[in-house]
Enzyme design. Structure first.
Site, PDB file in Angstrom:
ATOM      1  N   ASN A  36       0.846  -1.205   0.000  1.00 50.21           N
ATOM      2  CA  ASN A  36       0.000   0.000   0.000  1.00 50.21           C
ATOM      3  C   ASN A  36       0.885   1.260   0.000  1.00 50.21           C
ATOM      4  O   ASN A  36       2.110   1.143  -0.004  1.00 50.21           O
ATOM      5  CB  ASN A  36      -0.988  -0.028   1.177  1.00 50.21           C
ATOM      6  CG  ASN A  36      -0.299   0.042   2.529  1.00 50.21           C
ATOM      7  OD1 ASN A  36       0.869   0.424   2.628  1.00 50.21           O
ATOM      8  ND2 ASN A  36      -1.022  -0.333   3.563  1.00 50.21           N
ATOM      9  N   ASP A  60     -12.796   0.087 -20.286  1.00 52.26           N
ATOM     10  CA  ASP A  60     -13.028  -0.896 -21.340  1.00 52.26           C
ATOM     11  C   ASP A  60     -13.289  -2.281 -20.761  1.00 52.26           C
ATOM     12  O   ASP A  60     -14.083  -3.051 -21.299  1.00 52.26           O
ATOM     13  CB  ASP A  60     -11.819  -0.931 -22.286  1.00 52.26           C
ATOM     14  CG  ASP A  60     -11.995  -1.938 -23.406  1.00 52.26           C
ATOM     15  OD1 ASP A  60     -12.886  -1.704 -24.249  1.00 52.26           O
ATOM     16  OD2 ASP A  60     -11.272  -2.945 -23.432  1.00 52.26           O
TER      17      ASP A  60
END
Lengths: 339, 339, 339
Positions: free
Chosen positions: C20, C214
């Site tokens: 992270n 997409d």
């Protein structure tokens, strides 16, 4: 605008995952791009005449120097050119340039020479004839012929050397070992070959293997000197056997030699076709990587000398020293020639 | 050989991970390459004069058609050219060509137009002036001006349309939910299973599923306490049915229980074989993840208590509490045994 | 070297994408490595005798604790050992150690137990017999037997619990929706923005956002027509606000319009700066994607008409139709101009 003959160019911005925590792009990332460019141009060339379709497999990379470090955020430009063809092999020369798009600064970071052999797709094992290229003058062809003969000899010699004795085992427990010994820094990793490591025909890209080799060599170097380390050069690498999808590849590295400012690490790649019981584990590639250690300003630091613990390590150290001196002499000779 | 002015070219071989199971390269893969080429050329151009350094941020992509499909194993050539500059923006035109290196066939697959705005790096929010380009004739500049005006108008219109009324959102709207409730932090993702998620035999690696589960659980935990959160433990996970390539996996997480210093998140994985019509959607895995929240020194922080809104949530909370107490007792027993 | 019997070891340096933004390695990254090591060792073991070849599939992971956080730049060492075999399953114990190669500090971060079942490759569905391992003493075998019985019981119980009632699902349940409606195919994903999604200055590349858009649009299209679908075009996309690293991006898609041979999907991207409390969630981008459906020869198929269920959907359909007719007219005009 697209030059699609015997040139090929590829460029890509360097991302965090391409680099170490200090921001230096891994040598392995660069080797992988070099091989991708080489693979594309030689496969395209070998399919330029009608007949059987083929894919060009990496057979050898000549000794490669890393002239300048590259950083995250820079654009790497990799351009490849076919410079010689024999009946069954293609020589590709690749240049790598780093561009800082904020300052406009450009630097040549690598020059590499790769040899490819075109394997037939319809008839596995068959090698295709390479369409000859045109040389701008007879000297060019003559010099290529010499390079071809030299690399052929070296490939044969390595093959013999690797054949006679599978090297002894790396991985004993590092934890109990003394700092600066070979046993302390030696490292290995394994990797299960997946689809994105492979060509369309399920053989591992040479560049993927070289990237793993550089990763292990880098861990060995960092364990030895606990600083920011970068790849300085890679000795000639011969690829004797192709590795297929589904294999487990184990890559092991051990330090063989240290000079004042550099370390040499031997890297061994073994491939194990897990499921395919017929074939056993085999030695796929071996190579020597040279690393240097950098301080915060990017200046080379002194390397802690390697502590040798047995006769074999002494022998390998002497061999490493011989390679080191030979390369030094070559570099000097080249410099003089250029002046 | 490297053209580094107002042109930029990038090429890359298409891999299994770039495509769907039939081998068609995803439109998203191509859009990403187009934008990479556009970003490099416009950032380079906007830094070509002395002064503040900047990075070009994508502001708009004009309508883009996909003229021909591209396939795995083909080389995509993406070339970008700056075709117009206004005071604060750059127009880039990008062409994409696919090359089959085995047959030599080439096809234009896309033509795209992108607009970039250069943001200052030293002074966040400031927009840099763009160095003007030279046009080969006045008509070229005139046409660029028209395209610039048209896109500016369209951008303004979309901004207004988006501004006055945030469109109704599809998913259960978290925004209308009260903080610290289950509904506020619950999250889900979908993932199309690709080749590198799978074993050689096209089944998803268990590890890939677990990674997605941890990703969703982490987002639920971060939404709940808005701090640095880390995985503390995972309960036993059973894999009842195997998931195949081409499936869409949906992974959903909801908070079930909070103690003083930990949160429990239930994660559910459903698999949906999109094309394979015979089999329906099925529940593949479920598990409980426990997260803790850390301050800047890495010490555990108190967790905001979960607000329960209905009977079912109360029931799940009690079940979570039972698991929590049981694990606590186990850990204590183990500690005692070790002493 | 690697002991290739019942031990297996894997090591890898932790990269920015494994962690992270604070540098803590994701639990999911570690779970994935654990499973890779387990899968390799058990597949190798189950193929160690002649006969049918097989691949070991993960059946269960026991409760796993994360004892210490791991950081970017550290080397993760994952070692796996086979500790029990029943007739049809293999128990693997895996230890994970983190090593800081600069300071030499090492910490045990995880201990995990996994169960694998070997599936035959030649005969799908058939389970292979596992070669027995040798135990150093009878107590070892006895304890393994107990663990085997305990996990078998738990697996059975979960299966029953899952079997009798599919748990209520979190997200608006597609399964209860009628096929070919908007609600049936609508989909959304969340993605935590990581380092390789970003420029050097920590803003998401526009290309990364478009790729996610997409991906969602493709899943909506595939859910609607359950065939091989490909992107045909993307309408103009405006990027109003930049998305920063550490944000959670949610990308949602819904079908708005179908013609005979094409579908239009609206995609909405919202960004949520999780930790950065000052800024709220914002709408980052919206766009319309057009998809077509292809048969095995690559020829366009008819699209099942969209079933509209309310006034809003009718309104969006009419707007989509207007865009469709406008684009068709433009294409025709262009064709004529070119002739």
């Amino acid at each position: 605008m697209l030059e699609m003959g015997s040139h090929h160019q590829l460029s890509r911005i360097m991302r965090p995952d391409d680099a170490n925590i200090v921001g230096n792009v891994h040598g392995g990332t660069i080797l992988k791009m070099i091989e991708e460019a080489g693979g594309i141009i030689s496969t395209r060339h070998c399919n330029s005449l009608p007949g059987d379709r083929c894919v060009a497999a990496l057979a050898r990379v000549e000794r490669t120097d890393f002239l300048h470090p590259m950083f995250i955020g820079e654009v790497a430009h990799v351009s490849a050119e076919i410079t010689y063809t024999s009946r069954h092999s293609v020589e590709v020369q690749v240049n790598v340039l780093s561009e800082n798009i904020l300052t406009g600064a450009k630097k040549v970071t690598n020059k590499a020479t790769l040899w490819y052999v075109p394997f037939c797709l319809q008839n596995v094992g068959k090698i295709i004839e390479v369409p000859p290229i045109e040389y701008s003058n007879p000297e060019q062809e003559e010099e290529g012929k010499k390079r071809y003969a030299a690399q052929k000899l070296d490939r044969l010699e390595t093959k013999e050397r690797n054949g006679d004795a599978i090297m002894p085992v790396l991985n004993p427990d590092r934890q109990t070992k003394e700092a600066y010994t070979v046993a302390f820094s030696q490292s290995s990793l394994i990797h299960l070959v997946g689809p994105s490591d492979c060509t369309l025909h399920s053989y591992v890209h040479g560049g993927v293997t070289m990237k793993l080799m550089d990763e292990v060599a880098g861990i060995v170097a960092a364990r030895h000197c606990k600083t920011n380390i970068v790849t300085a050069s890679v000795d000639a690498i011969n690829f004797h056997r192709k590795i297929k999808i589904g294999c487990v590849v184990s890559v092991s590295g051990r330090m063989t030699f240290t000079s004042n400012k550099s370390m040499e690490i031997e890297v061994i790649v073994d491939a194990d076709p897990l499921v395919d019981a017929e074939k056993g584990k085999f030695r796929a590639v071996t190579a020597f990587f040279t690393y240097i250690s950098l301080d915060k300003e990017g200046k080379p630091l002194a390397i802690p000398p390697l502590k040798l613990e047995n006769e074999e390590e002494h022998k390998r150290f002497e061999e490493g020293k011989a390679r080191y001196l030979q390369n030094k002499a070559k570099r000097l000779a080249e410099k003089e020639r250029q002046q």
